[in-house]
Design a protein around this motif. Structure first.
Motif, PDB file in Angstrom:
ATOM      1  N   LEU A  86      38.680   0.813 -13.617  1.00 25.53           N
ATOM      2  CA  LEU A  86      38.221  -0.521 -13.220  1.00 25.53           C
ATOM      3  C   LEU A  86      39.388  -1.386 -12.759  1.00 25.53           C
ATOM      4  O   LEU A  86      40.473  -1.344 -13.335  1.00 25.53           O
ATOM      5  CB  LEU A  86      37.551  -1.227 -14.400  1.00 25.53           C
ATOM      6  CG  LEU A  86      36.073  -0.996 -14.623  1.00 25.53           C
ATOM      7  CD1 LEU A  86      35.600  -1.798 -15.826  1.00 25.53           C
ATOM      8  CD2 LEU A  86      35.249  -1.351 -13.414  1.00 25.53           C
ATOM      9  N   ASP A  90      35.421  -5.983 -10.145  1.00 30.02           N
ATOM     10  CA  ASP A  90      34.607  -5.220 -11.097  1.00 30.02           C
ATOM     11  C   ASP A  90      35.130  -5.402 -12.516  1.00 30.02           C
ATOM     12  O   ASP A  90      34.357  -5.602 -13.459  1.00 30.02           O
ATOM     13  CB  ASP A  90      34.598  -3.730 -10.735  1.00 30.02           C
ATOM     14  CG  ASP A  90      33.832  -3.447  -9.460  1.00 30.02           C
ATOM     15  OD1 ASP A  90      32.905  -4.231  -9.145  1.00 30.02           O
ATOM     16  OD2 ASP A  90      34.163  -2.461  -8.776  1.00 30.02           O
ATOM     17  N   TRP A  93      34.266  -9.002 -13.744  1.00 24.54           N
ATOM     18  CA  TRP A  93      32.874  -9.202 -14.161  1.00 24.54           C
ATOM     19  C   TRP A  93      32.574  -8.492 -15.460  1.00 24.54           C
ATOM     20  O   TRP A  93      31.828  -9.007 -16.303  1.00 24.54           O
ATOM     21  CB  TRP A  93      31.908  -8.751 -13.062  1.00 24.54           C
ATOM     22  CG  TRP A  93      31.826  -9.745 -11.949  1.00 24.54           C
ATOM     23  CD1 TRP A  93      32.203  -9.560 -10.664  1.00 24.54           C
ATOM     24  CD2 TRP A  93      31.361 -11.094 -12.046  1.00 24.54           C
ATOM     25  NE1 TRP A  93      32.028 -10.709  -9.937  1.00 24.54           N
ATOM     26  CE2 TRP A  93      31.503 -11.674 -10.763  1.00 24.54           C
ATOM     27  CE3 TRP A  93      30.860 -11.881 -13.064  1.00 24.54           C
ATOM     28  CZ2 TRP A  93      31.141 -12.980 -10.492  1.00 24.54           C
ATOM     29  CZ3 TRP A  93      30.510 -13.188 -12.790  1.00 24.54           C
ATOM     30  CH2 TRP A  93      30.646 -13.720 -11.520  1.00 24.54           C
ATOM     31  N   GLU A  94      33.108  -7.306 -15.652  1.00 28.75           N
ATOM     32  CA  GLU A  94      32.879  -6.606 -16.932  1.00 28.75           C
ATOM     33  C   GLU A  94      33.524  -7.355 -18.090  1.00 28.75           C
ATOM     34  O   GLU A  94      32.950  -7.443 -19.181  1.00 28.75           O
ATOM     35  CB  GLU A  94      33.406  -5.173 -16.859  1.00 28.75           C
ATOM     36  CG  GLU A  94      32.599  -4.257 -15.974  1.00 28.75           C
ATOM     37  CD  GLU A  94      31.151  -4.126 -16.436  1.00 28.75           C
ATOM     38  OE1 GLU A  94      30.895  -4.044 -17.660  1.00 28.75           O
ATOM     39  OE2 GLU A  94      30.274  -4.100 -15.558  1.00 28.75           O
TER      40      GLU A  94
END
Length: 98
Positions: A86, A90, A93-94
């Motif tokens: 990651l 991405d 947001w995680e």
């Protein structure tokens, strides 16, 4: 006035891993100071007591921003452990989703 007690009491009721580092005690110390100094300000509303209370409220706000940053940083580290590939948006947001 009793509403803010729910979060610290739940922190203290749980096991100690939540409070293993000194920075994690800052909100609890600020809350205790806020209750004590709020009582001082109500009983003796002088210029110095009100000003000190205002400074304490600014410390509450700063503590909140610092706490959000520390939680985000911890979430990023956790997400990178779980999903090393990651990166970028991405990862952001995680980490935000927790």
């Amino acid at each position: 006035m009793l509403g803010p007690c729910s979060s610290p009491s739940s922190l203290l009721a749980r096991s100690r891993p939540e409070l293993e580092d000194r920075p994690q005690w800052i909100p609890l110390v600020l809350l205790a100071l806020g209750f004590v100094w709020g009582g001082v300000t109500v009983t003796t509303p002088r210029h110095w007591s009100v000003r000190t209370f205002q400074v304490l409220m600014a410390a509450f706000a700063a503590s909140g921003f610092i706490g959000q940053y520390l939680h985000y940083r911890g979430n990023v580290a956790f997400e990178l452990e779980m999903y090393p590939a990651l990166k970028g948006l991405d990862l952001f947001w995680e980490a935000i989703r927790g």
